[in-house]
Design an enzyme around this catalytic site. Sequence first.
Site, short mmCIF file in Angstrom:
data_model
loop_
_atom_site.label_atom_id
_atom_site.label_comp_id
_atom_site.label_asym_id
_atom_site.label_seq_id
_atom_site.Cartn_x
_atom_site.Cartn_y
_atom_site.Cartn_z
N ASP A 267 0.85 -1.19 0.00
CA ASP A 267 0.00 0.00 0.00
C ASP A 267 0.89 1.24 0.00
O ASP A 267 1.79 1.36 0.82
CB ASP A 267 -0.90 0.02 1.23
CG ASP A 267 -1.93 1.12 1.12
OD1 ASP A 267 -2.76 1.06 0.20
OD2 ASP A 267 -1.88 2.07 1.92
N ASP B 292 -13.58 18.68 39.70
CA ASP B 292 -13.13 17.29 39.70
C ASP B 292 -14.24 16.45 39.05
O ASP B 292 -15.37 16.42 39.56
CB ASP B 292 -12.92 16.88 41.17
CG ASP B 292 -12.43 15.45 41.29
OD1 ASP B 292 -12.66 14.66 40.36
OD2 ASP B 292 -11.82 15.13 42.33
N ASP C 236 -11.16 20.86 34.27
CA ASP C 236 -10.02 20.13 34.84
C ASP C 236 -9.80 20.59 36.28
O ASP C 236 -10.40 21.59 36.73
CB ASP C 236 -8.75 20.35 33.99
CG ASP C 236 -7.86 19.11 33.99
OD1 ASP C 236 -7.74 18.48 35.05
OD2 ASP C 236 -7.31 18.76 32.92
C1 LIG Z 1 2.97 8.31 -5.63
C2 LIG Z 1 2.68 7.38 -6.79
C3 LIG Z 1 1.74 6.38 -6.67
N1 LIG Z 1 1.46 5.52 -7.72
C4 LIG Z 1 0.43 4.48 -7.60
O1 LIG Z 1 -0.53 4.81 -6.63
C5 LIG Z 1 -1.21 3.62 -6.23
C6 LIG Z 1 -1.38 3.66 -4.73
O2 LIG Z 1 -2.54 3.03 -4.36
P1 LIG Z 1 -2.58 1.66 -3.56
O3 LIG Z 1 -3.84 1.64 -2.77
O4 LIG Z 1 -1.32 1.45 -2.82
O5 LIG Z 1 -2.64 0.56 -4.73
P2 LIG Z 1 -3.74 0.27 -5.82
O6 LIG Z 1 -3.32 0.86 -7.12
O7 LIG Z 1 -5.11 0.68 -5.34
O8 LIG Z 1 -3.68 -1.28 -5.94
P3 LIG Z 1 -4.01 -2.37 -4.79
O9 LIG Z 1 -2.68 -2.93 -4.40
O10 LIG Z 1 -4.87 -3.41 -5.47
O11 LIG Z 1 -4.71 -1.72 -3.66
C7 LIG Z 1 -0.34 2.45 -6.65
O12 LIG Z 1 -0.96 1.78 -7.75
C8 LIG Z 1 0.96 3.11 -7.12
O13 LIG Z 1 1.54 2.37 -8.13
C9 LIG Z 1 2.13 5.67 -8.93
O14 LIG Z 1 1.86 4.94 -9.89
N2 LIG Z 1 3.11 6.64 -9.03
C10 LIG Z 1 3.40 7.50 -8.03
O15 LIG Z 1 4.29 8.38 -8.19
#
Ligand SMILES: Cc1cn([C@@H]2O[C@H](COP(=O)(O)OP(=O)(O)OP(=O)(O)O)[C@@H](O)[C@H]2O)c(=O)[nH]c1=O
Length: 562
Positions: A88, A497, A470
Amino acid sequence: MVLSPVIGKLLHKRVVLASASPRRREILSQAGLRFEVVPSRFKEKLDKAAFPTPYAYAIETAKQKALEVASRMHQKDLRAPDVVIGADTIVTIGGLILEKPADKQDAYRMLSRLNGKEHSVFTGVAIIHCCSEDGQLDMDVCEFHEETMVKFSELSEDLLWEYIDSGEPMDKAGGYGIQALGGMLVECVRGDFLNVVGFPLNHFCKKLVELYCPPRREDVQRVKHESIPAVDTFEIASDAAQGDEGCGPSRAGVDGHSGQAPAGPQGPDTNGLVENPPPFPSDLLDLIDGFKASKALFTACKLKVFDVLKEEGPLKAVDVARKINASVCGTGRLLDVCVALGLLEKTDTGYGNTRLASRHLASEGACSLHGFVAYHDEHAWTVFTDLESAVRQGPQAAAGRPEEDPSQSRDRRLRFMRAMHGLTQLTARQVATAFDLSRFTSACDLGGCTGALARELAREYPRLKVTVFDLPEVIEHVSSFHPEGWQPERLHFVPGDFFKDDLPDAQLYVLSRILHDWADDRVHELLSRVSRSCKPGTFTGPRRMMLNDDLGPVAPPQRVVT
Ligand SMILES: Cc1cn([C@@H]2O[C@H](COP(=O)(O)OP(=O)(O)OP(=O)(O)O)[C@@H](O)[C@H]2O)c(=O)[nH]c1=O
């Protein structure tokens, strides 16, 4: 091509990437990993305020994504994959966590916040090893995070809107994609670029080495320089791979992480040494040693090391020693420990604060936790030294201590107020905005101390009148925590209190960092009093904010979910 000492460890396993992110898929397949993609159905809706740090939130979300996929796959055909990887990515700035924008306006809000400033990108990763036996699913979780700092240039409104209209921001944390058009917004990057894109490949590989190739004793001996951590390099893995046995069976590595004994044969050899030693219990050693790190931090704070370096750093150890009036050799050692703890940086010109230290460990400043540190050093430290007798004799032992003299208890109260004031200043905004409280016109912050939270509530909700309730001896000192002549609008202090006196009338009662200080019966009594004061429609909250903030000597933190 696959760098077999690392990614190769997964080649014979059934690996699943629990992510819909095309970037993660690309990064991992380019590294040579073979895997299936099963996007997670976990809804990314964890309560951010319940996490002590943004990365703890990202790690937990990554873990939940992976766990959901592992258990779904197991339920489906009673055979989970060997390894499930979840990740994430979040962007954080000024304490705010930015995820994927909901719409163009949201993307605009995010990008405007980032405009011209530096922010952090965290990716939390969970590697789950699954084992199904007799229809039961066993999971071992290994988790980590990586932080990268990204600085945006000063960008015009036109450019921001053109970027938003390109559609690129919508599926990306923080509303930008550094790997594509979004790269044009970025002035510089400190740290792992791929971490920003969505997956910290380098850290992931190091984790694989740690999991699958714990170093053999011979390998450790071969490392000449003791400051190079043996498991932190890919080279160690290559060496071990050539000798082969060093890379034990996969479960051994995983078990090492979870602290269980590995499956392989063990037992003392003829010299009384363990022939096939279990993985090094580094987490346990961190626990055993942890108090030293805390005390080093407390000491550096007390000696005002961070203040000196904030004002005049970088400085050599000898100059710091002179300024804090301490020995050169002792100061040098303390400074080096602070470098190892990530609080200071050491360069050719001397020691300097990290941003974290300047912001939170120097004694002045809106985000200073100096008072909070001092409270832990002077009070919590002593109380915890007595933990054994508190456990043996029960909490009444602590309560039954002789009364201290009034000036001491006044000093202790002031220290406590300083600690709470510092911490609340950091959290107040998030607490005040965690719920939409705009329908209330009166609130009472019970045990509201210096009014740091109450002030933020009044500022956030223009219709809200806030009473801080307080003890008189607390209210007496409130003015010393605010600028002279401070007269906040819609905020007043009432001494009393909450166990004895009538509670002020209010539609909303706030109990922040209160309940954890009391035994269950007292908590019940207090909540009953609040409940009796509540008129229909009155609301008590936010109590989630009490997580992990126990300052009391023995009582464990209460986890009360609103
Ligand atoms: C800052 C930044 C982020 N990302 C994308 O942002 C999503 C984050 O969201 P996530 O919730 O972590 O992931 P998701 O895309 O929802 O996929 P999942 O793992 O199924 O939750 C991911 O995609 C990352 O690449 C980029 O592609 N480039 C960047 O510079």
